[in-house]
Design a protein around this motif. Structure first.
Motif, mmCIF file in Angstrom:
data_model
loop_
_atom_site.group_PDB
_atom_site.id
_atom_site.type_symbol
_atom_site.label_atom_id
_atom_site.label_comp_id
_atom_site.label_asym_id
_atom_site.label_seq_id
_atom_site.Cartn_x
_atom_site.Cartn_y
_atom_site.Cartn_z
ATOM 1 N N ASP A 1 44.502 32.857 38.487
ATOM 2 C CA ASP A 1 43.377 32.186 39.160
ATOM 3 C C ASP A 1 43.848 31.328 40.332
ATOM 4 O O ASP A 1 43.232 31.310 41.390
ATOM 5 N N GLU A 2 44.958 30.627 40.129
ATOM 6 C CA GLU A 2 45.448 29.687 41.134
ATOM 7 C C GLU A 2 45.839 30.384 42.435
ATOM 8 O O GLU A 2 45.697 29.821 43.513
ATOM 9 N N ASN A 3 46.387 31.616 42.331
ATOM 10 C CA ASN A 3 46.868 32.310 43.527
ATOM 11 C C ASN A 3 45.853 33.285 44.110
ATOM 12 O O ASN A 3 46.006 33.711 45.260
ATOM 13 N N ALA A 4 44.838 33.650 43.332
ATOM 14 C CA ALA A 4 43.958 34.763 43.716
ATOM 15 C C ALA A 4 43.395 34.625 45.136
ATOM 16 O O ALA A 4 43.354 35.599 45.890
ATOM 17 N N GLY A 5 42.987 33.413 45.517
ATOM 18 C CA GLY A 5 42.366 33.214 46.819
ATOM 19 C C GLY A 5 43.317 33.387 48.000
ATOM 20 O O GLY A 5 42.886 33.407 49.154
ATOM 21 N N ARG A 6 44.595 33.521 47.719
ATOM 22 C CA ARG A 6 45.583 33.563 48.805
ATOM 23 C C ARG A 6 45.953 34.990 49.235
ATOM 24 O O ARG A 6 46.791 35.176 50.099
ATOM 25 N N TYR A 7 45.330 35.989 48.622
ATOM 26 C CA TYR A 7 45.688 37.376 48.952
ATOM 27 C C TYR A 7 44.682 38.019 49.899
ATOM 28 O O TYR A 7 43.469 37.794 49.790
ATOM 29 N N ASP A 8 45.200 38.868 50.798
ATOM 30 C CA ASP A 8 44.350 39.531 51.791
ATOM 31 C C ASP A 8 43.936 40.938 51.367
ATOM 32 O O ASP A 8 43.469 41.720 52.183
ATOM 33 N N ALA A 9 44.134 41.289 50.097
ATOM 34 C CA ALA A 9 43.840 42.659 49.653
ATOM 35 C C ALA A 9 42.333 42.926 49.661
ATOM 36 O O ALA A 9 41.532 41.996 49.665
ATOM 37 N N ASP A 10 41.956 44.220 49.636
ATOM 38 C CA ASP A 10 40.538 44.596 49.593
ATOM 39 C C ASP A 10 39.880 44.083 48.312
ATOM 40 O O ASP A 10 38.758 43.614 48.324
ATOM 41 N N ILE A 11 40.589 44.210 47.197
ATOM 42 C CA ILE A 11 40.062 43.771 45.903
ATOM 43 C C ILE A 11 41.104 42.862 45.243
ATOM 44 O O ILE A 11 42.276 43.239 45.140
ATOM 45 N N VAL A 12 40.678 41.676 44.790
ATOM 46 C CA VAL A 12 41.598 40.800 44.059
ATOM 47 C C VAL A 12 40.989 40.521 42.684
ATOM 48 O O VAL A 12 39.826 40.129 42.583
ATOM 49 N N LYS A 13 41.757 40.773 41.630
ATOM 50 C CA LYS A 13 41.273 40.542 40.263
ATOM 51 C C LYS A 13 42.053 39.400 39.627
ATOM 52 O O LYS A 13 43.283 39.358 39.725
ATOM 53 N N LYS A 14 41.315 38.520 38.964
ATOM 54 C CA LYS A 14 41.939 37.340 38.352
ATOM 55 C C LYS A 14 42.339 37.602 36.904
ATOM 56 O O LYS A 14 41.533 38.091 36.116
ATOM 57 N N ASP B 1 48.264 31.446 30.885
ATOM 58 C CA ASP B 1 47.352 31.716 29.759
ATOM 59 C C ASP B 1 47.514 33.175 29.337
ATOM 60 O O ASP B 1 46.846 34.070 29.841
ATOM 61 N N GLN B 2 48.424 33.404 28.396
ATOM 62 C CA GLN B 2 48.761 34.771 28.004
ATOM 63 C C GLN B 2 47.603 35.473 27.313
ATOM 64 O O GLN B 2 47.370 36.660 27.524
ATOM 65 N N LYS B 3 46.852 34.732 26.491
ATOM 66 C CA LYS B 3 45.752 35.370 25.756
ATOM 67 C C LYS B 3 44.711 35.915 26.714
ATOM 68 O O LYS B 3 44.192 37.016 26.540
ATOM 69 N N GLU B 4 44.387 35.106 27.736
ATOM 70 C CA GLU B 4 43.375 35.527 28.690
ATOM 71 C C GLU B 4 43.872 36.730 29.499
ATOM 72 O O GLU B 4 43.144 37.701 29.717
ATOM 73 N N ALA B 5 45.136 36.686 29.919
ATOM 74 C CA ALA B 5 45.699 37.793 30.706
ATOM 75 C C ALA B 5 45.696 39.085 29.885
ATOM 76 O O ALA B 5 45.342 40.148 30.390
ATOM 77 N N ALA B 6 46.079 38.986 28.607
ATOM 78 C CA ALA B 6 46.117 40.173 27.747
ATOM 79 C C ALA B 6 44.718 40.749 27.579
ATOM 80 O O ALA B 6 44.502 41.954 27.663
#
Ligand code: AMP
Ligand code: MG
Length: 355
Positions: A284-297, A303-308
């Motif tokens: 979440d912290e880095n997501a806004g910093r990417y220039d890609a067409d699609i960014v997924k958080k 937070d390993q549980k949330e990522a899994a």
């Protein structure tokens, strides 16, 4: 084949009265030799009667899965373990007491009642007692022994949402139970209890440390599943196959935050210029910093549980959006993180860039 969709209303982990007829119907389908996709606390499974060779053959065919990749037998009462496993060691009893019902699969010597078709010709059987109430009710309604791999077409990310089960299995399964499950998001931990000391064949939510603490011995992961270069044949046959992969090319980028963000943005820029549709998977912290067409958080950093929980849905959603180049931030491979990195590395075909 017409696939019936059975919708479950279960809430807060409890089945409602309205759910019973659907579960009974699905149980009848399995008893009569059919196959049914159903939720579990890990990922959706594609279930058939584990004691019927014909049902297991149907599961392999529906998934397009190589038949030397054995299935896990799911039970809904502890006593059932003794019907299918021989010489159950004390370690299995201890682990069952602490982690069952739950996301732990144990490899034990099989009894002859379990057909070779279910175990891929091995003389061992993989057994799990899931905690999800829909899964448990279905197993009971099906006769007590349900062979179930993940309910995806072989090679694709495992489904954690019913819509992805429907995408892969509509027309291939007799029924799909839509509802619940997916709380953990990654497949069960597999521990082999036929070797001393026990060995982890697939990392999952139940970690080596948790198992080691219960058994009072150190438990290690089979090296062959960690590194493709180890040259060893994995003891879990399924681990040799490419798995969990999205359709686009996935690359993991590892390093400090600043280096990773700028490194990925450079790669994305070049890919965009070459006409690729780009995607990034980031905390979440880095997501806004990417220039890609699609960014997924993937959730808050660390937070390993949330990522899994989100991993497979994110990989699938890149397919939905026809992304052709995907970059993923790396995760700490500690604790549950070992399982996340294991799946991510396999999905990426072990392509990793260090920054
Ligand atoms: P899946 O059904 O997709 O979750 O995959 C099941 C995993 O369990 C595969 O990687 C199998 O190789 C592994 N497995 C199942 N039965 C055995 C067994 N008897 N010995 C070792 N690994 C097994
Ligand atoms: Mg699978």
């Amino acid at each position: 084949m017409d696939t019936e969709i059975i919708t479950i209303k279960a809430q807060n982990g409890y089945l409602s009265e309205d759910d019973i007829p659907g579960i009974e119907k699905a149980g009848e389908i399995i008893k009569r030799g059919g196959i049914v996709a159903f939720p579990t606390e890990t990922v959706y499974g594609l279930g058939g009667d584990a004691l019927s060779p014909e049902s297991s053959r149907k599961i392999y065919a529906a998934k397009g899965r190589p038949s030397d990749n054995p299935l896990i037998v799911h039970i809904s009462r502890l006593e059932s373990l003794y019907d299918i496993a021989e010489d159950v060691p004390d370690e299995a009893k201890k682990l069952a007491q602490v982690f069952w019902p739950g996301p732990l699969t144990m490899i034990l010597k099989k009894k002859s009642i379990v057909p070779d078709e279910t175990t891929g010709g091995l003389d061992t059987v993989a057994v799990r007692f899931p905690s999800d109430p829909v899964a448990r009710a279905l197993i009971s309604a099906s006769g007590g022994f349900v062979a179930a791999p993940s309910a995806n077409i072989s090679g694709r990310p495992s489904p954690t949402e019913a819509k992805y089960v429907i995408e892969d299995m509509n027309g291939r399964a007799d029924a799909i139970i839509d509802g619940g499950g997916g709380e953990i998001g990654l497949e069960s931990t597999i521990v082999d209890l036929t070797v001393t000391p026990p060995q982890i064949l697939r990392p999952g939510f139940i970690t080596n440390e948790m198992i080691g603490r219960v058994l009072g011995t150190e438990v290690e992961t089979d090296r062959a599943i960690i590194s493709p270069e180890s040259g060893k044949r994995p003891r879990a046959p399924g681990m040799k196959y490419r798995h969990y992969a999205p359709k686009g090319e996935l690359v993991i980028v590892e390093g400090g935050d600043e280096a990773v963000v700028s490194g990925i943005n450079e790669l994305v820029k070049a890919d965009k210029e070459s006409g690729f549709k780009t995607g990034v998977m980031a905390c979440d912290e880095n997501a806004g910093r990417y220039d890609a067409d699609i960014v997924k958080k993937t959730g808050p950093k660390g937070d390993q549980k949330e990522a899994a929980r989100r991993l497979y849905s994110i990989l699938r959603s890149f397919d939905d959006e026809e992304v052709t180049k995907i970059y993923a931030e790396s995760f700490e491979a500690e604790g549950f993180g070992e399982a996340i990195m294991n799946r991510l590395l396999k999905a990426a075909g072990h392509k990793i860039i260090k920054k």
